[in-house]
Design an enzyme around this catalytic site. Structure first.
Site, PDB file in Angstrom:
ATOM      1  N   CYS A  85     -10.357  -1.260 -10.339  1.00 42.92           N
ATOM      2  CA  CYS A  85      -9.710  -0.154  -9.621  1.00 42.92           C
ATOM      3  C   CYS A  85      -8.362  -0.572  -9.034  1.00 42.92           C
ATOM      4  CB  CYS A  85     -10.617   0.412  -8.542  1.00 42.92           C
ATOM      5  SG  CYS A  85     -10.973  -0.772  -7.247  1.00 42.92           S
ATOM      6  N   ARG A  89     -15.288   3.722  -0.758  1.00 42.97           N
ATOM      7  CA  ARG A  89     -15.152   2.367  -0.238  1.00 42.97           C
ATOM      8  C   ARG A  89     -15.101   2.448   1.285  1.00 42.97           C
ATOM      9  NH1 ARG A  89      -9.943  -1.185  -1.605  1.00 42.97           N
ATOM     10  NH2 ARG A  89      -8.872   0.248  -0.215  1.00 42.97           N
ATOM     11  N   HIS A  96       0.809  -1.223   0.000  1.00 43.95           N
ATOM     12  CA  HIS A  96       0.000   0.000   0.000  1.00 43.95           C
ATOM     13  C   HIS A  96       0.837   1.265   0.000  1.00 43.95           C
ATOM     14  CE1 HIS A  96      -3.469  -2.606   0.781  1.00 43.95           C
ATOM     15  NE2 HIS A  96      -4.070  -1.657   0.090  1.00 43.95           N
ATOM     16  N   ASN A 116      -5.266  -5.974  -7.094  1.00 42.59           N
ATOM     17  CA  ASN A 116      -4.104  -6.142  -6.206  1.00 42.59           C
ATOM     18  C   ASN A 116      -4.352  -7.308  -5.254  1.00 42.59           C
ATOM     19  OD1 ASN A 116      -3.328  -3.762  -7.424  1.00 42.59           O
ATOM     20  ND2 ASN A 116      -3.950  -2.474  -5.724  1.00 42.59           N
ATOM     21  N   ASP A 117      -5.519  -7.270  -4.608  1.00 44.17           N
ATOM     22  CA  ASP A 117      -5.826  -8.362  -3.685  1.00 44.17           C
ATOM     23  C   ASP A 117      -6.239  -9.619  -4.430  1.00 44.17           C
ATOM     24  OD1 ASP A 117      -5.270  -7.589  -1.030  1.00 44.17           O
ATOM     25  OD2 ASP A 117      -6.857  -6.095  -1.188  1.00 44.17           O
ATOM     26  N   GLU A 167     -12.358  -9.017  -4.836  1.00 40.97           N
ATOM     27  CA  GLU A 167     -10.946  -9.115  -4.450  1.00 40.97           C
ATOM     28  C   GLU A 167     -10.567 -10.521  -4.020  1.00 40.97           C
ATOM     29  OE1 GLU A 167      -9.657  -5.103  -2.346  1.00 40.97           O
ATOM     30  OE2 GLU A 167     -11.601  -5.774  -1.619  1.00 40.97           O
ATOM     31  N   ARG A 188     -10.224   5.390  -1.040  1.00 43.66           N
ATOM     32  CA  ARG A 188      -9.762   4.447  -0.002  1.00 43.66           C
ATOM     33  C   ARG A 188      -9.943   5.110   1.365  1.00 43.66           C
ATOM     34  NH1 ARG A 188      -5.691   2.987  -4.221  1.00 43.66           N
ATOM     35  NH2 ARG A 188      -5.549   0.714  -4.294  1.00 43.66           N
ATOM     36  N   ARG A 198       1.122  -9.925  -1.403  1.00 38.67           N
ATOM     37  CA  ARG A 198       1.531  -8.759  -2.204  1.00 38.67           C
ATOM     38  C   ARG A 198       2.653  -7.973  -1.538  1.00 38.67           C
ATOM     39  NH1 ARG A 198      -3.959  -5.015  -1.802  1.00 38.67           N
ATOM     40  NH2 ARG A 198      -2.687  -3.211  -2.271  1.00 38.67           N
TER      41      ARG A 198
HETATM   42  C1  PEP Z   1      -7.114  -3.873  -4.775  1.00 40.28           C
HETATM   43  O1  PEP Z   1      -7.007  -4.781  -3.946  1.00 40.28           O
HETATM   44  O2  PEP Z   1      -6.828  -3.997  -5.977  1.00 40.28           O
HETATM   45  C2  PEP Z   1      -7.620  -2.543  -4.353  1.00 40.28           C
HETATM   46  C3  PEP Z   1      -7.952  -1.610  -5.220  1.00 40.28           C
HETATM   47  O3  PEP Z   1      -7.647  -2.294  -3.018  1.00 40.28           O
HETATM   48  P1  PEP Z   1      -6.318  -1.999  -2.164  1.00 40.28           P
HETATM   49  O4  PEP Z   1      -5.163  -1.895  -3.117  1.00 40.28           O
HETATM   50  O5  PEP Z   1      -6.560  -0.754  -1.418  1.00 40.28           O
HETATM   51  O6  PEP Z   1      -6.243  -3.197  -1.289  1.00 40.28           O
HETATM   52 MG    MG Z   2      -7.773  -4.502  -1.968  1.00 36.15          MG
END
Ligand code: PEP
Ligand code: MG
Length: 541
Positions: free
Chosen positions: A502, A332, A188, A454-455, A431, A295, A465
């Site tokens: 996203c 979110r 993050h 990402n998740d 996710e 976020r 990650r």
């Molecule tokens: C993701 O998981 O892709 C996402 C947009 O949320 P974050 O990166 O804040 O976990």
């Molecule tokens: Mg996420």
């Protein structure tokens, strides 16, 4: 000149002085100050903050330990308000022209001695309390000093690794670039650096030495390289690269106001991701079609040890809603936990936080906190085009429970005669593989979707990650992930609902054509990536 290679995280070139981030420094620095008036003001601000903290502590501890024991915090407030104590500190700043932290430490010891000599009653035998007050003050002051990074001159920040809660508290206007010894591209903190458009290179290892503190550094975020004390040729080349980048960015400006449409007429929306109120301005500048992901958990992380109040949250969401006008703002709900712990919540010890107490699980567990956030979002909904989205969904029941809390919040506001958008749209993030598999059912339950790649990548590939060692397993181009994106999109479209991406993959230009082909409705990227993505779309046949 020393050249080091790491991993590129955020593009751009930064040239400046390297400054190492100091975390929890036990040793109190002593340094000269030029502007003593300003330093006294800094001390007074710190003192006010310490008073507030002690007031909170007093109220909180009455419940736990009773009024008599809590009185200790009242006494500590008296020390902070004692004119002799204040004069002793400001005296050191004024006369010796020294920094406030050092003044607090040395004056406190002196204060203890004079209290004994002069028989000041209320502090007799309370040396520990004076020292406690003094270390509270030093902690607050050091933090403000750390936030200011000891200088008004912008710097390139170096750290072993920066936690998202720390990154979010830094004064962004003072940071030209980020360089770290460790860290993963999808953490993050890296996401934050990209959102802010700060050139960054991470994973430089032990070769990034503390000795480089204060030296000139060039960060090449395009190549993942840094140069310490660059030679003339390198400096000139990098200055040129920086200028070229600036003119490329300027060039993209001509795309402002233009459609996100391919040569053959296929359209896709582009929105922007944000984490805090300061980012709203960047979204406006980027010409994005709205905020595709707010976020909101960063509001909780910034607020340190206290949960953000309904009013605090409402003001921020309202600001975003008003700034965007008719454009969508997707808020979110707090996706705390994992690598985003916040001081205001107790996460306990977890062996595997990424798979632990996070996202919607926390919200459903702390339903008062959740309802407070939903009330703030609902109240902001009348000021623009606001919708709400739930993170880390794995089951239909979670969505139904979250919607029940939303209904309670709506009912309360109605009873209080507070305005909100009764038709507020509700969405979920995809996710987890579980959410992919039940996306058809979810699509009958909510209005829209956003894929958090990402998740989704980390849970699909079973690759943390954050863990640099196994980063090669974290492959967002893996056919399994691309298949999942396609499956979800089809399921959602079958129910006539909208879907966006996203996660960071939305900005991966090698996949833009694929996303358009499968019918993704919207891509939400960091503000600095909006126009580059628009260019890519317009170049597609
Ligand atoms: C993701 O998981 O892709 C996402 C947009 O949320 P974050 O990166 O804040 O976990
Ligand atoms: Mg996420």
């Amino acid at each position: 000149m020393i050249t080091l290679t790491g991993k590129k995280v955020s593009e751009g070139v930064a040239i400046g002085r390297l400054s190492f981030y100091r975390r929890d420094t036990k040793e109190i620095k002593k340094f000269d100050v030029k502007d003593v008036e300003k330093e006294i003001m800094r001390f007074q601000k710190g003192r006010e903050k310490a008073l507030l903290e002690l007031k909170d502590l007093y109220t909180a501890s009455i419940k736990d330990v009773g009024e008599a024991n809590a009185a200790i915090f009242e006494m500590q407030q008296m020390i902070l308000e004692d004119q002799d104590f204040i004069d002793a500190i400001t005296g050191v700043i004024l006369e010796q022209k020294l920094n406030a932290e050092f003044a607090v430490q040395s004056a406190s010891e002196h204060f203890i001695e004079t209290c004994v000599q002069e028989g000041k009653n209320y502090v007799q035998g309370h040396d520990t309390d004076i020292r406690d007050v003094s270390s509270r003050l030093v902690r607050i002051l050091s933090r403000s000093w750390k936030d200011r990074l000891l200088t008004d001159e912008p710097i390139v920040l170096a750290a072993n690794e920066l936690y998202p809660s720390e990154a979010v508290q830094l004064d962004k206007t003072k940071i030209l670039g980020f360089v770290t010894r460790y860290g993963a591209i999808n953490s993050h903190t890296a996401v934050l650096a990209r959102t802010m458009g700060i050139p960054s290179v991470i994973g430089l290892g032990e070769a990034l030495k503390k000795d480089y503190d204060g030296k000139t550094i060039v960060v090449d975020g395009f190549e993942g390289k840094i140069y310490i004390e660059p030679d003339y040729t390198t400096l000139t080349r990098m200055k040129q690269k920086k200028e070229n980048n600036v003119s490329q960015v300027k060039n993209l400006e001509r795309l402002k106001g233009k459609d996100n449409v391919t040569q053959s007429g296929q359209r896709i929306d582009i929105c922007a991701n944000i984490g805090k109120r300061e980012d709203i301005e960047n979204v406006l500048r980027s010409d994005a079609g709205g905020i595709g992901l707010f976020r909101s958990e960063f509001l909780y992380m910034e607020n340190r040890h206290k949960l953000p109040t309904e009013e605090q949250q409402f003001q921020t969401y309202k600001l975003a809603a008003e700034a965007m006008g008719a454009k969508p703002v997707v808020i979110r709900t707090a996706d705390l936990g994992g690598d985003k712990p916040a001081e205001c919540l107790d996460f306990g010890e977890e062996n595997n936080p990424a798979m632990g107490y996070r996202g919607i699980r926390i919200s459903l567990d702390k339903d008062e906190m959740f309802k407070t956030q939903l009330r703030a979002i609902l109240r902001a909904s009348v000021f623009g085009n606001v919708s709400v989205m739930f993170p880390m969904i794995t089951s239909l029941e979670e969505v139904q429970s979250a919607k029940l809390v939303l209904e309670t919040a709506k009912r309360e506001l109605k009873e209080e005669k507070t305005a909100f958008d009764e038709e507020i749209q509700v969405g979920v993030m995809i996710e987890t593989p579980a959410a992919v598999m039940i996306s058809g059912e979810l699509a009958r339950e909510v209005d829209f979707f956003s894929i958090g790649t990402n998740d989704l990548s980390q849970y699909t590939m079973a690759a943390d990650r954050q863990n640099d060692r196994i980063s090669r397993y974290y492959d967002p181009h893996h056919p399994a992930l691309l298949k999942m994106i396609r499956i979800v999109t089809n399921n959602v479209h079958l129910e006539g609902k909208r879907i966006s991406i996203c996660g960071d993959l939305a900005a991966d230009l090698s996949l833009t054509e694929f996303f358009i082909q499968i019918g993704i409705d919207e891509l939400s990227v960091t503000p600095p990536q909006v126009l580059g993505l628009r260019k890519k779309i317009r170049d597609i046949q």
